[in-house]
Design an enzyme around this catalytic site. Structure first.
Site, short mmCIF file in Angstrom:
data_model
loop_
_atom_site.label_atom_id
_atom_site.label_comp_id
_atom_site.label_asym_id
_atom_site.label_seq_id
_atom_site.Cartn_x
_atom_site.Cartn_y
_atom_site.Cartn_z
N GLY A 81 0.76 -9.71 -11.47
CA GLY A 81 0.12 -8.46 -11.08
C GLY A 81 0.85 -7.31 -11.74
O GLY A 81 1.96 -7.47 -12.25
N HIS A 141 4.88 -6.72 -3.38
CA HIS A 141 5.75 -6.27 -4.47
C HIS A 141 5.05 -5.18 -5.29
O HIS A 141 5.63 -4.13 -5.59
CB HIS A 141 6.10 -7.48 -5.35
CG HIS A 141 6.87 -7.18 -6.59
ND1 HIS A 141 8.22 -7.43 -6.70
CD2 HIS A 141 6.48 -6.68 -7.80
CE1 HIS A 141 8.63 -7.10 -7.92
NE2 HIS A 141 7.59 -6.64 -8.60
N GLU A 142 3.79 -5.42 -5.65
CA GLU A 142 3.06 -4.44 -6.46
C GLU A 142 2.77 -3.16 -5.68
O GLU A 142 2.79 -2.06 -6.24
CB GLU A 142 1.76 -5.05 -6.99
CG GLU A 142 1.95 -6.25 -7.91
CD GLU A 142 2.86 -5.96 -9.10
OE1 GLU A 142 2.90 -4.80 -9.56
OE2 GLU A 142 3.53 -6.90 -9.56
N HIS A 155 5.71 -0.97 -5.98
CA HIS A 155 5.67 -0.15 -7.20
C HIS A 155 4.74 1.05 -7.02
O HIS A 155 5.07 2.16 -7.42
CB HIS A 155 5.19 -0.99 -8.39
CG HIS A 155 6.21 -1.95 -8.91
ND1 HIS A 155 7.52 -1.62 -9.12
CD2 HIS A 155 6.07 -3.25 -9.30
CE1 HIS A 155 8.16 -2.67 -9.62
NE2 HIS A 155 7.30 -3.68 -9.72
N HIS A 200 11.91 -2.25 -9.62
CA HIS A 200 12.55 -3.54 -9.40
C HIS A 200 13.96 -3.29 -8.89
O HIS A 200 14.58 -2.28 -9.21
CB HIS A 200 12.61 -4.35 -10.70
CG HIS A 200 11.28 -4.81 -11.16
ND1 HIS A 200 10.88 -4.76 -12.47
CD2 HIS A 200 10.22 -5.32 -10.47
CE1 HIS A 200 9.64 -5.23 -12.58
NE2 HIS A 200 9.23 -5.58 -11.38
N TRP A 235 16.69 -4.38 -9.65
CA TRP A 235 17.72 -4.22 -10.69
C TRP A 235 17.48 -2.96 -11.54
O TRP A 235 18.20 -2.70 -12.48
CB TRP A 235 17.78 -5.45 -11.58
CG TRP A 235 16.50 -5.77 -12.32
CD1 TRP A 235 16.16 -5.36 -13.57
CD2 TRP A 235 15.42 -6.58 -11.85
NE1 TRP A 235 14.93 -5.85 -13.91
CE2 TRP A 235 14.45 -6.60 -12.87
CE3 TRP A 235 15.17 -7.27 -10.67
CZ2 TRP A 235 13.24 -7.30 -12.74
CZ3 TRP A 235 13.99 -7.96 -10.53
CH2 TRP A 235 13.03 -7.98 -11.55
N ASP A 249 18.27 1.15 -9.12
CA ASP A 249 16.87 1.37 -8.74
C ASP A 249 16.67 2.65 -7.95
O ASP A 249 15.61 2.87 -7.37
CB ASP A 249 16.34 0.17 -7.94
CG ASP A 249 17.05 -0.01 -6.62
OD1 ASP A 249 18.08 0.67 -6.39
OD2 ASP A 249 16.59 -0.83 -5.80
N VAL A 255 17.94 3.55 -5.16
CA VAL A 255 17.98 3.35 -3.71
C VAL A 255 19.40 2.96 -3.34
O VAL A 255 19.94 1.97 -3.86
CB VAL A 255 16.98 2.26 -3.26
CG1 VAL A 255 17.08 2.03 -1.76
CG2 VAL A 255 15.56 2.64 -3.65
#
Length: 655
Positions: free
Chosen positions: A155, A195-196, A199, A205, A207, A230, A232
Site C-alpha cells: 500500500g 500503517h498507511e 502516513h 516510518h 526509522w 522520525d 517523534v
C-alpha cells in the site's frame, strides 16, 4: 513513490516544502497545548473505491467492513494482543482516539454504502493514476483505493504536505490482499492499512527518512539509519526491522519493533508521541485534514452519531457453488442502521434467520434463491437473488467423460460455467476440431479478464490412473500477448484447486505462428488446432468427486477455442506415457510471485535454480510439489533463466 512523484513533477517541490514547514511548526506548537489534546475522538469519514477488472481485486463489501473494524480496533488500542507488548513500551502504547467510518452520504448528498466500484485496467498498476478515475473531496473524505496492485507495494499513502501540494492525488492505495483479515487477505496482513493511515496522518516510518526538503527515502534495515529520526520523541532510533526481533537494539537502545510504522509484521501499538503527532495533523489546516472530523462534515457525510440512512438490502456469500451437504456463510451487507432481519433460503437450513452472519446447509442438489428483508424500526428494504446458490451432487455420476460441446443441455448437466461481470463468458460457437461446435472465449473483444468453467463431480474412484486431453486453438493479437490457460483439479468439491498444467502465450498456447491483430481469430482448418494432455494427476485425486477446471486469464490477445475434452484412464485416451519432465512458469514477465509447474511423479523431488545473465545463482530450492510458488519481489529488474534438471525457461522480472 514520493521520490518518483517529485522527480516527475518538480513544480510540486516548493509547495510541499512550504506545507511541510507549516505542519512542522504547528506540530511543535500543538505539543505544548495539552488542553487541545484531551477528550476528543476524531471521527474520519471514509470511502473505499474498488478499482477492478472483474478479478480477485473486486473484493466484497464484507471484506471492507472487516478492514474498517480492524483499523478501529488497532487505532483505539482494543486489540487483545496489546498484552504481548514488551514491558519497556507497554506504558507508551496509546489509544490514538481516531476512528474511521464508512460514509452514508456521497458528495451530492445521496445515500451510499461508502463503497464504490470502478472498472479500469489501472487496477494492475495502482499508482497515483487511479485517483484520476474517481475521488471524493479529500477535505471531506479519506479516499482509500483497492487495486490488484499498489505500484508493487502492499500500500502507499500521501503524506499531508504532499497532499497539500497535489490534492488530486490525496488518499491511500491498497493491494487488495492487504485489506482486512478475510476474503483475499488474511490475519497476518491486518495492520498494513493502519500503517498507511499513519502516513496519511503525518507519521513517518519509525526509522525516519521522509523529511522535506531533501525527499530522501531510507531503505529499511540499513546501518546508516541511526543518523535519522522520525520526529517523534518516544520512538527510539532504529535502523528498522523486517522481522519480529523483540530484543533488537540497533542504535544502542531497545527498538520499538511492535510499532505500526515498522515493517516487522508484529505491530501492536502507536506511542503517545505518535498519537500527538497525528492529532496535530488533524488540527492543522494543511491538506484539509482539520475539516474531516468537524460536526458539519460528519453531518454532510452521514458519519455523525445521530443518523442512519436505510438505503438498501444486500448480502454476500462466501461461495455460490457447493456440493450437497456443504455449508455456505452469508453476510448481511445492507446499509445502514439495520436493526432487524428476516432471511429466507430455498432448499437450505440456516443457523439463524435474524443474524447478520449466518451459516446455511444445503443437502439436495439444485439451484436455489435467497431473500433478505431488513429494517431499521421505521422502514424496510427487501432483496431477492434468484438462482443464487448452485448445489452439485456430492458424488460423481460419471466414471469418465467425453465432452464434444455438440449439445447445450447435456453440457450443463455435466459442467458449470462460472458467472462473471465481464462483457463475455465461455460460450458455444459453430466451429470445432473434427466437429461442428466448440467452447470459446471472445478474447478479441473482451480484454484482460478471467473466465472459468469446471466439471461437476466425476467418479474416478475405480480408476488406477487418470488423464485429461482436449483440443484447442488460439492466436495472439500481438507477439507480446501472454494469455494463459490453466487446468486444475480438485478432490474436495472445488474448495481447493491444484494447478496441473499451464498453456502460456507464445510458448505453449498459440496454435498459429502469425499474430492476428486486425480481425477475430477463427480456426479455418485442423492445422490451426493442437492437442493438449494433462497426465500428472496423482492418486489423491482418484476420488468419487473429482472436478476438472479450465480457467482462461486474458492478456489482450485473440480468441481461444476448446473442444473434445476427454477424462479417462491414460490407456483409454491413448496417452502413451506420463510426461514427467515438462516445465512451465507464469506469469512471465513477473513482479512478486513466480509459479513453477513441473510434471513429475508423486514423491519425487527436484532442484530448482534461478540464474541471472552473469551466470550467478540468485535462488535455489529443493521442491517436492508439482506446483511451486517463488517470491521474486527481491530480484532486480532484468532477465533470468529458471533451471530444473537440464530444462530451462527464461523469464523477465519487472520492477
Amino acid at each position: 513513490m514520493r521520490h518518483e512523484m517529485v522527480q516527475q513533477n518538480p513544480e510540486l517541490h516548493e509547495g510541499i516544502a512550504i506545507a511541510y514547514e507549516q505542519l512542522s511548526t504547528y506540530t511543535e506548537w500543538f505539543k505544548q497545548q495539552p488542553t487541545l489534546r484531551e477528550g476528543t475522538t476524531y471521527i474520519i469519514p471514509v470511502v473505499f473505491h474498488i478499482i477492478h477488472n472483474y478479478g480477485d481485486e473486486n473484493i466484497g463489501d464484507a471484506q471492507i467492513y472487516d478492514a474498517v473494524k480492524q483499523v478501529n480496533t488497532q487505532m483505539r488500542k482494543r486489540n487483545a494482543d496489546t498484552t504481548d507488548i514488551v514491558s519497556p513500551f507497554k506504558a507508551l502504547a496509546a489509544d490514538a482516539e481516531i476512528e474511521i467510518r464508512l460514509a452514508q452520504l456521497d458528495p451530492q448528498g445521496n445515500c451510499t454504502s461508502g463503497i464504490t466500484r470502478t472498472v479500469s485496467d489501472l487496477t494492475y498498476i495502482g499508482d497515483h493514476q487511479v485517483k484520476s478515475l474517481i475521488q471524493w473531496p479529500p477535505d471531506q473524505y479519506l479516499n482509500i483505493y483497492v487495486c490488484d496492485a499498489a505500484a508493487g507495494l502492499a500500500g502507499h499513502a500521501l503524506l499531508p504536505a504532499d497532499a497539500a501540494a497535489a490534492p488530486e492525488w490525496d488518499g491511500i492505495v491498497m493491494q487488495h490482499s492487504y485489506v482486512g483479515t478475510i476474503g483475499t487477505s488474511d490475519y497476518f496482513r491486518r495492520t498494513v492499512l493502519t500503517h498507511e493511515i499513519g502516513h496519511y496522518f503525518n507519521l513517518q516510518h519509525i526509522w525516519g527518512g521522509n523529511n522535506v526538503p531533501d525527499y530522501f527515502y531510507l531503505t529499511v534495515a540499513q546501518a546508516g539509519n541511526c543518523e535519522y529520526d522520525d520526529e517523534v520523541e518516544d520512538t527510539p532510533l532504529t535502523i528498522g526491522w523486517q522481522t519480529c526481533n523483540l530484543s533488537g537494539a540497533t542504535c544502542g537502545t531497545l527498538d520499538n519493533v511492535q510499532n505500526y510504522m515498522e515493517y516487522s509484521y508484529c505491530a501492536r501499538m502507536f506511542t503517545e508521541g505518535q498519537k500527538t503527532r497525528m492529532h496535530a495533523c488533524l488540527n492543522s489546516p494543511v491538506a484539509g485534514r482539520n475539516n474531516l472530523w468537524q460536526p458539519g462534515n460528519l453531518l454532510a457525510t452521514g458519519t455523525d452519531d445521530a443518523t442512519y440512512y436505510l438505503c438498501a438490502a444486500n448480502f454476500e456469500a462466501d461461495k455460490k457453488i457447493i456440493c450437497a451437504g456443504e455449508t455456505v456463510e452469508f453476510s448481511d451487507v445492507s446499509y445502514h442502521g439495520i436493526e432487524q432481519r428476516d432471511w429466507t433460503f430455498e432448499g437450505g437450513t440456516a443457523s439463524s434467520y435474524t443474524d447478520s452472519l449466518i451459516e446455511v446447509t444445503y443437502t439436495s442438489p439444485g439451484v436455489y434463491g435467497v431473500t433478505l428483508e431488513v429494517g431499521n424500526g421505521a422502514e424496510t428494504e427487501i432483496i431477492t437473488k434468484e438462482e443464487y446458490i448452485t448445489v452439485l451432487p456430492a458424488q460423481g455420476a460419471y466414471s469418465g467423460m467425453h465432452e464434444s460441446f455438440e449439445h447445450v443441455d447435456p453440457f450443463f448437466e455435466r459442467w458449470v460455467r462460472i458467472p462473471t461481470e465481464a462483457p463475455v463468458n465461455w460460450d458455444f460457437t459453430p466451429v470445432g476440431f473434427e466437429s461442428s461446435t466448440s467452447f470459446y472465449i471472445n478474447n478479441f473483444e473482451a480484454g484482460a479478464w478471467e473466465y472459468t468453467f469446471h466439471s461437476k463431480p466425476v467418479d474416478a474412484s475405480a480408476l488406477s490412473d487418470l488423464a485429461v486431453t482436449f483440443d484447442y486453438a488460439y492466436a495472439q493479437r500481438e507477439t507480446g500477448n501472454n494469455d494463459l490457460l490453466q487446468i486444475a483439479v480438485s478432490n474436495d468439491c472445488g474448495n481447493t484447486w491444484a494447478t496441473r498444467k499451464v498453456f502460456y502465450g507464445a510458448s505453449t498456447l498459440k496454435t498459429v505462428d502469425a499474430a492476428i491483430s486486425e480481425e477475430a481469430f477463427t480456426p479455418v482448418d485442423e492445422t490451426q488446432w493442437k492437442s493438449g494432455a494433462v497426465t500428472n494427476i496423482n492418486a489423491s485425486y482418484l476420488v468419487d468427486n473429482l472436478m476438472i477446471r479450465f480457467r482462461f486469464i486474458g492478456d489482450g490477445g485473440n480468441n481461444l477455442y476448446i473442444d473434445n475434452i476427454r477424462i479417462a484412464h491414460p490407456d483409454a485416451l491413448q496417452v502413451e506415457e506420463k510426461m514427467t519432465g515438462e516445465l512451465s512458469v507464469y506469469p512471465n514477465p513477473v513482479t512478486d510471485q513466480l509459479t513453477v509447474i513441473r510434471e513429475m511423479e508423486t514423491g519425487k523431488s527436484f532442484l530448482l535454480r534461478i540464474v541471472d545473465l552473469s551466470g550467478k545463482v540468485v535462488y535455489e530450492e529443493e521442491a517436492m510439489q508439482q506446483e511451486t510458488t517463488i517470491f521474486t519481489g527481491n530480484l532486480n529488474q532484468g532477465y533470468y533463466v529458471l533451471h530444473v534438471d537440464g530444462k530451462t525457461v527464461p523469464f523477465v522480472k519487472l520492477k
